[in-house]
Design an enzyme around this catalytic site. Structure first.
Site, PDB file in Angstrom:
ATOM      1  N   GLY A 190     -55.781   1.140  46.835  1.00  0.00           N
ATOM      2  CA  GLY A 190     -56.714   2.245  46.678  1.00  0.00           C
ATOM      3  C   GLY A 190     -56.171   3.640  46.421  1.00  0.00           C
TER       4      GLY A 190
ATOM      5  N   GLY B 131     -54.292   4.812  43.923  1.00  0.00           N
ATOM      6  CA  GLY B 131     -53.916   5.108  42.533  1.00  0.00           C
ATOM      7  C   GLY B 131     -54.757   6.205  41.896  1.00  0.00           C
TER       8      GLY B 131
ATOM      9  CB  CYS C  87     -57.226   3.238  41.978  1.00  0.00           C
ATOM     10  SG  CYS C  87     -57.855   2.254  43.306  1.00  0.00           S
TER      11      CYS C  87
HETATM   12  P1  5GP Z   1     -50.689   6.081  40.319  1.00  0.00           P
HETATM   13  O1  5GP Z   1     -49.194   6.234  40.275  1.00  0.00           O
HETATM   14  O2  5GP Z   1     -51.335   6.324  39.006  1.00  0.00           O
HETATM   15  O3  5GP Z   1     -51.313   6.876  41.426  1.00  0.00           O
HETATM   16  O4  5GP Z   1     -50.959   4.561  40.713  1.00  0.00           O
HETATM   17  C1  5GP Z   1     -50.532   3.488  39.917  1.00  0.00           C
HETATM   18  C2  5GP Z   1     -51.041   2.199  40.527  1.00  0.00           C
HETATM   19  O5  5GP Z   1     -52.466   2.157  40.543  1.00  0.00           O
HETATM   20  C3  5GP Z   1     -50.686   0.949  39.746  1.00  0.00           C
HETATM   21  O6  5GP Z   1     -49.349   0.565  39.902  1.00  0.00           O
HETATM   22  C4  5GP Z   1     -51.654  -0.056  40.333  1.00  0.00           C
HETATM   23  O7  5GP Z   1     -51.225  -0.585  41.558  1.00  0.00           O
HETATM   24  C5  5GP Z   1     -52.889   0.799  40.613  1.00  0.00           C
HETATM   25  N1  5GP Z   1     -53.929   0.586  39.604  1.00  0.00           N
HETATM   26  C6  5GP Z   1     -53.803   0.600  38.257  1.00  0.00           C
HETATM   27  N2  5GP Z   1     -54.998   0.375  37.664  1.00  0.00           N
HETATM   28  C7  5GP Z   1     -55.890   0.202  38.656  1.00  0.00           C
HETATM   29  C8  5GP Z   1     -57.287  -0.076  38.675  1.00  0.00           C
HETATM   30  O8  5GP Z   1     -57.978  -0.166  37.660  1.00  0.00           O
HETATM   31  N3  5GP Z   1     -57.849  -0.221  39.905  1.00  0.00           N
HETATM   32  C9  5GP Z   1     -57.130  -0.116  41.049  1.00  0.00           C
HETATM   33  N4  5GP Z   1     -57.743  -0.316  42.212  1.00  0.00           N
HETATM   34  N5  5GP Z   1     -55.815   0.188  41.062  1.00  0.00           N
HETATM   35  C10 5GP Z   1     -55.209   0.332  39.876  1.00  0.00           C
END
Ligand code: 5GP
Length: 350
Positions: free
Chosen positions: A184, A186, A189
């Site tokens: 959660g 991300g 996300c």
């Molecule tokens: P960020 O670095 O952008 O904060 O987080 C990246 C991570 O977000 C990814 O490695 C993956 O675990 C998560 N993530 C990517 N796409 C999605 C999505 O559509 N839904 C959710 N719940 N998590 C995502």
């Protein structure tokens, strides 16, 4: 129903207290780490930051740029078999290390069949795999990790995502070398909004790292880092690796065209469970499910190398503030202070 009363922390809830130090300059800080993985027995030496296996950031172009500096990329799973094989084989003969790229997969039948075919043709070129599901708490996922470990004892397996110590232990016992942590947090996300499920990321990292290290495993903090200081906090909390999506989005090495809006340049970035991704790969959002990701336009940022310098410079500087000569020492030199304010925003948010 049960209420957990102890405080759980996000990156925004803490700062790292500075400590007396003999370090003269951040250039004296070594931010590479060395590991010998619990199951594969393989030796790793690199900068433990991994680009997320999203189809925007987990690209071959990103792998070439990050690999040249000792970082890694989890390649997204939508590359055709031949392209993946050619790239992994190029790592065997070129200057880049095997740790440059993780092969990523889900746990569906098609994922397994593609992986088995790739391993049959180029098994000796692949050392790192990432088995990735949104919800690492399901029994079928644990069975899948066991199956891959039994079939391929030589592979270094990263598996996730989970956010608690019990499940971290279960995955390491099932065969994972590195457990991926984060549900959660991300940047694109929407799981927390759509389901109410999640766990504050810094506490998840602290608790899962403790569990993993007790068994000789590693963790990768995945999601929620929005500034270089968040990486320092994740490493300080015990993360062995960090996975980044949003912080690496918007660069030349990311997939997708530049989009212009009001004379400004942007690149699209979207969650892998977003409507955008599901329409691209699954023919739309299936009737029984909801999208758990969103799409954003990220300001175009040119080549990723400048951003990397900022990120790694921030981590090096954090090490000098607490007197850590090596990234490895950062955790034991970290004291988190709980705070109610991070930044002075009198001149705006940037
Ligand atoms: P960020 O670095 O952008 O904060 O987080 C990246 C991570 O977000 C990814 O490695 C993956 O675990 C998560 N993530 C990517 N796409 C999605 C999505 O559509 N839904 C959710 N719940 N998590 C995502």
């Amino acid at each position: 129903m049960h209420i957990e009363e102890s405080v759980k922390l996000d990156f925004k809830d803490v700062l790292i207290r500075p400590k007396r130090s003999t370090l003269m300059s951040r250039s004296g800080v070594d931010i590479r780490r060395e590991f010998v993985f619990h199951h594969s027995g393989r030796h790793y030496h690199g900068i433990p930051v991994i680009a997320a296996n999203m189809d925007t950031t987990g690209t071959i172009e990103m792998a070439l740029a990050l690999g040249a500096q000792g970082l890694s990329v989890a390649l997204h799973k939508h590359y055709p078999e031949d392209e993946l094989i050619a790239f992994f084989q190029s790592l065997q003969h070129g200057k880049l290390k095997a740790s440059t790229a993780f092969y990523s997969m889900g746990i569906g039948k098609a994922d397994y069949e593609k992986f088995a075919a790739v391993m049959a043709r180029a098994g000796d070129a692949i050392e790192y795999v990432c088995i990735d599901v949104a919800n690492g708490y399901s029994e079928v996922f644990v069975h899948f990790v066991k199956k891959i470990r039994a079939s391929f004892p030589q592979l270094t397996i990263m598996a996730g995502n989970v956010v608690t110590g019990d499940m971290t232990e279960e995955l390491i016992l099932a065969g994972a070398d590195i457990v991926k942590v984060g549900i959660g947090p991300g940047s694109v996300c929407t799981t927390r909004k759509m389901t109410g499920i999640g766990y504050p990321q810094l506490s998840a990292v602290i608790e899962c790292a403790d569990a993993a290290h007790g068994l000789g495993g590693q963790i990768c903090a995945d999601g929620g880092c929005s500034v270089p200081g968040d990486l320092a906090k994740a490493f300080g909390g015990g993360a062995d690796f960090i996975m980044l999506g949003g912080m690496l989005a918007g660069h030349d090495e990311c997939a997708g065209d530049i989009v212009e809006r009001d004379g400004k340049k942007f690149k699209r970035f979207y969650g892998m469970s977003s409507r955008t991704a599901m329409e691209k790969y699954a023919g739309g959002v299936a009737q029984y499910r909801a999208s758990e990701g969103k799409e954003v336009l990220v300001e175009y940022r040119g080549p990723v190398t400048d951003t990397l310098q900022d990120i790694l410079g921030g981590v090096r500087s954090a090490c000098t503030y607490v007197g850590a000569h090596k990234l490895k020492e950062l955790t034991k030199r970290t004291t988190f202070i709980r705070v109610t304010q991070q930044l002075n925003e009198v001149f705006g948010k940037s």
